[in-house]
Design an enzyme around this catalytic site. Structure first.
Site, short mmCIF file in Angstrom:
data_model
loop_
_atom_site.label_atom_id
_atom_site.label_comp_id
_atom_site.label_asym_id
_atom_site.label_seq_id
_atom_site.Cartn_x
_atom_site.Cartn_y
_atom_site.Cartn_z
N GLY A 63 -17.69 -2.77 -28.32
CA GLY A 63 -17.36 -1.36 -28.50
C GLY A 63 -17.49 -0.87 -29.91
O GLY A 63 -18.27 0.04 -30.21
N GLY A 64 -16.75 -1.47 -30.84
CA GLY A 64 -16.90 -1.03 -32.22
C GLY A 64 -15.65 -1.13 -33.04
O GLY A 64 -14.77 -1.94 -32.78
N GLU A 123 -12.76 5.55 -26.72
CA GLU A 123 -12.22 4.49 -25.87
C GLU A 123 -10.79 4.85 -25.48
O GLU A 123 -10.22 5.81 -26.02
CB GLU A 123 -12.27 3.14 -26.61
CG GLU A 123 -13.70 2.63 -26.77
CD GLU A 123 -13.80 1.28 -27.46
OE1 GLU A 123 -12.77 0.64 -27.68
OE2 GLU A 123 -14.93 0.89 -27.78
N HIS A 159 -8.59 -7.43 -20.80
CA HIS A 159 -9.56 -6.33 -20.79
C HIS A 159 -9.77 -5.93 -19.33
O HIS A 159 -10.00 -6.79 -18.47
CB HIS A 159 -10.88 -6.77 -21.43
CG HIS A 159 -11.74 -5.60 -21.80
ND1 HIS A 159 -12.38 -4.83 -20.87
CD2 HIS A 159 -12.03 -5.06 -23.01
CE1 HIS A 159 -13.05 -3.86 -21.49
NE2 HIS A 159 -12.84 -3.98 -22.79
N ARG A 168 -5.13 0.28 -22.48
CA ARG A 168 -5.61 -0.87 -21.71
C ARG A 168 -4.58 -1.53 -20.81
O ARG A 168 -4.90 -2.01 -19.73
CB ARG A 168 -6.12 -1.93 -22.68
CG ARG A 168 -7.59 -2.02 -22.63
CD ARG A 168 -8.08 -2.98 -23.61
NE ARG A 168 -9.24 -2.36 -24.22
CZ ARG A 168 -9.93 -2.87 -25.19
NH1 ARG A 168 -9.57 -4.03 -25.69
NH2 ARG A 168 -10.97 -2.26 -25.67
N HIS A 208 -8.36 -11.22 -23.11
CA HIS A 208 -9.29 -10.65 -24.09
C HIS A 208 -8.79 -10.74 -25.53
O HIS A 208 -9.55 -11.09 -26.44
CB HIS A 208 -9.51 -9.18 -23.71
CG HIS A 208 -10.48 -8.46 -24.58
ND1 HIS A 208 -11.80 -8.82 -24.70
CD2 HIS A 208 -10.33 -7.37 -25.39
CE1 HIS A 208 -12.42 -7.98 -25.53
NE2 HIS A 208 -11.55 -7.11 -25.98
N ARG A 232 -2.58 -3.49 -28.24
CA ARG A 232 -3.53 -3.02 -29.26
C ARG A 232 -4.33 -1.81 -28.78
O ARG A 232 -4.85 -1.81 -27.65
CB ARG A 232 -4.51 -4.15 -29.61
CG ARG A 232 -5.62 -3.76 -30.55
CD ARG A 232 -6.55 -4.93 -30.75
NE ARG A 232 -7.19 -5.27 -29.50
CZ ARG A 232 -8.49 -5.08 -29.24
NH1 ARG A 232 -9.27 -4.56 -30.15
NH2 ARG A 232 -8.99 -5.44 -28.08
C1 SIN Z 1 -14.79 -3.13 -25.72
O1 SIN Z 1 -15.91 -2.86 -26.14
O2 SIN Z 1 -14.34 -2.68 -24.68
C2 SIN Z 1 -13.94 -4.07 -26.51
C3 SIN Z 1 -13.47 -3.42 -27.73
C4 SIN Z 1 -12.12 -3.95 -28.11
O3 SIN Z 1 -11.65 -4.92 -27.53
O4 SIN Z 1 -11.50 -3.34 -28.98
#
Ligand code: SIN
Length: 535
Positions: free
Chosen positions: A50-51, A116, A244, A290, A351, A386
């Site tokens: 993701g970033g 996100e 995740h 999440r 994750h 997080r």
């Molecule tokens: C994702 O790209 O969903 C993972 C990014 C993350 O875990 O912060």
């Protein structure tokens, strides 16, 4: 080889945190040894898709980023830490750009910002859907060009040497406890070597491999956590394991990450009846934090007895899917899934660890000369859950802060020397019954998955604890009697880490963030941090 090998600082791990610190300290003239148990590019960082979240646009603000982080953290973040780290976010991004990272841009030249879960604004800088890989490559290039840094691949850090440990065999040592070295297993030569150093930075990443299903690479066996714990460091908030929501479901054990950024671009979660179910769970639907999304998926899977659910991105323009998400597009295509037409089968997978080795805002642990940075550390930023893409940011900001503190510490430690000891190996050669270790590993991973997962109960945690205790006895028997090897060393770290997760979970008598238990389905008013240390 000289006995012992010497560096001003030894960094264990070659992800974003370790590499950033090494570059800062090398620039100050310190000698740096980076130890990595595989090759340098084998790190959790490499798998981040993701970033990296940071405030870089006029329509965003640090206060909003702080607010989103606190909300995701469910009351357990340290507000001061959150403010300090996020305030340094833009500087952290500049550090990466200076090292050669080129973030994706829009056609008009502005930086492309993804969205996100839990973020009120678009603020995720990325390099397509391979952000971690791009960062890792840029940093490794810089490291390999620096003569002050020596990277030792296929070396496995076994234990931190502290003066308290040395006092057991040498009562003449009188100084206050401090870090003086590291025992390191040379994988090619199959022997343990003693390294002398003024400071050790643990930057070993995560612990996902203690679970049967994880998005983490095979190196993520909790080595740094276990080593720090054995050295008497304080370990915090280990119950907060982030699952995740969307890993690619397959009959095999691997779980390829399907980035949350796809949901940020409009991806819809559907159950096996095709229903877009998230609106029944949270107003923010697919972009809720999440913990909420993973729990909703878990509930939905149990309700319908299904092995997976779907992520539907088929309505997103093919051009966007191919251009923004080439990694996911191609990975799925190679497995017969055309994501522009087919729904993607997904399941949650372990994750990210939100707890870890307690550090202050300089990366210092409670042991002099022992530092931790990145996923392995618990600074107080993430709290009970997080916020997506805050981890790479924490790693780079804390690397900058840690490097300043380490620079001073190393310079002040110039006059301290001490004779180190050699490693004493177990007498026995590898047993031909080593298959037991493989079975133990499988049992450990299954136990954690079955009993210490997204939804917990006190009974399941107690069951996990008694199984782990039995496994630990067998693993320790091997450790003390046989010559060590990577399988044994990793398994020893995995059992320690798994027990820390269970013990922390047992201590928390409430449901908060990622720790959800049917026995205490409410939040307590008195907010506690779970903390474990060898007495
Ligand atoms: C994702 O790209 O969903 C993972 C990014 C993350 O875990 O912060």
């Amino acid at each position: 080889m000289d006995f012992p090998k010497k560096y001003d600082i030894i960094i264990v791990g070659s992800g974003i945190a370790g590499l950033c610190v090494s570059l800062r300290l090398a620039k100050k003239g310190h000698t740096v040894g980076i130890i990595t148990k595989k090759s340098s590019a084998d790190s959790n960082t490499n798998y981040a898709q993701g970033g990296i979240a940071a405030v870089t646009s006029n329509t965003d603000g640090i206060k909003l980023h702080v607010q989103d982080t606190l909300e995701a953290g469910d009351g357990l973040c340290n507000r001061h830490v959150v403010e300090e780290i996020l305030k340094d976010g833009p500087k952290g991004i500049k550090t990466l750009i200076d090292e050669g990272v080129i973030f994706s841009q829009l056609e008009d030249g502005r930086i492309s910002l993804g969205k996100e879960g839990g973020h009120s604004k678009r603020r995720i800088l990325h390099v397509k859907d391979m952000t971690g890989k791009a960062i890792e490559e840029a940093l490794l290039n810089a490291v390999s060009a620096d003569a002050q840094i020596e990277t030792l691949e296929h070396y496995f850090a076994v234990d931190v040497i502290t003066t308290d440990k040395l006092k057991r065999s040498n009562p003449d040592i009188k100084c206050a406890n401090r870090t003086v070295g590291l025992f390191v297993f040379n994988i090619n030569k199959k022997c343990v070597e003693t390294f002398e150093t003024k400071a050790v930075l643990l930057a070993t990443g995560g612990i996902g491999q203690i679970y049967q299903f994880t998005t983490n690479p095979s190196i993520a066996t909790g080595d740094g956590i276990a080593m720090a714990y054995r050295a008497n460091a304080i370990i915090e908030n280990m119950e907060f394991i982030q699952f995740h929501p969307t890993a690619l479901y397959s009959q095999q054990k691997d779980r390829f990450l399907i980035s949350e950024a796809l949901r940020g671009e409009g991806g819809i979660l559907r159950n096996l009846e095709g229903e877009a179910f998230m609106e029944r769970y949270d107003d923010r639907r697919e972009l809720a934090p999440r913990d909420v999304v993973a729990r909703s998926i878990d509930t939905e899977m149990k309700r319908l007895g299904s092995e997976h659910l779907w992520l539907d991105v088929s309505h997103i323009e093919l051009k966007i899917l191919k251009h923004r998400f080439p990694g996911i597009y191609n990975y799925c295509k190679a497995r017969g899934i055309s994501i522009d037409k087919d729904w993607i089968p997904i399941v949650p997978a372990a994750h990210y660890l939100c707890g870890g080795i307690h550090t202050n805002l300089s990366g210092e642990t409670n042991i002099k000369g022992l530092y931790a940075c990145g996923e392995v550390a618990c600074t107080g930023l993430h709290g009970a859950n997080r916020l997506a893409s805050n981890s790479l940011l924490e790693a780079v900001v804390m690397a900058n802060r840690g490097a300043s503190s380490l620079d001073q510490y190393i310079s002040q430690s110039n006059n301290f020397t001490l004779d180190l000891i050699k490693w004493i190996d177990g007498d026995l050669e590898s047993s031909d019954e080593r298959v037991i270790l493989t079975h133990n590993k499988e049992e450990l991973k299954r136990t954690m998955w079955d009993y210490v997962s997204i939804v917990r109960t006190s009974k399941r945690l107690d069951r996990a604890w008694s199984r782990l205790e039995n496994l630990e006895k067998e693993i320790n028997e091997y450790y003390w009697n046989f010559k060590v090897d990577v399988t044994l060393l990793e398994l020893r770290n995995m059992i320690t880490t798994a027990k820390l997760v269970v013990e922390s979970s047992q201590k928390r008598k409430e449901s908060r963030g990622l720790h959800y238990t049917l026995d205490f389905p409410y939040k307590l008013e008195n907010i506690i941090t779970t903390s474990i240390q060898i007495k």
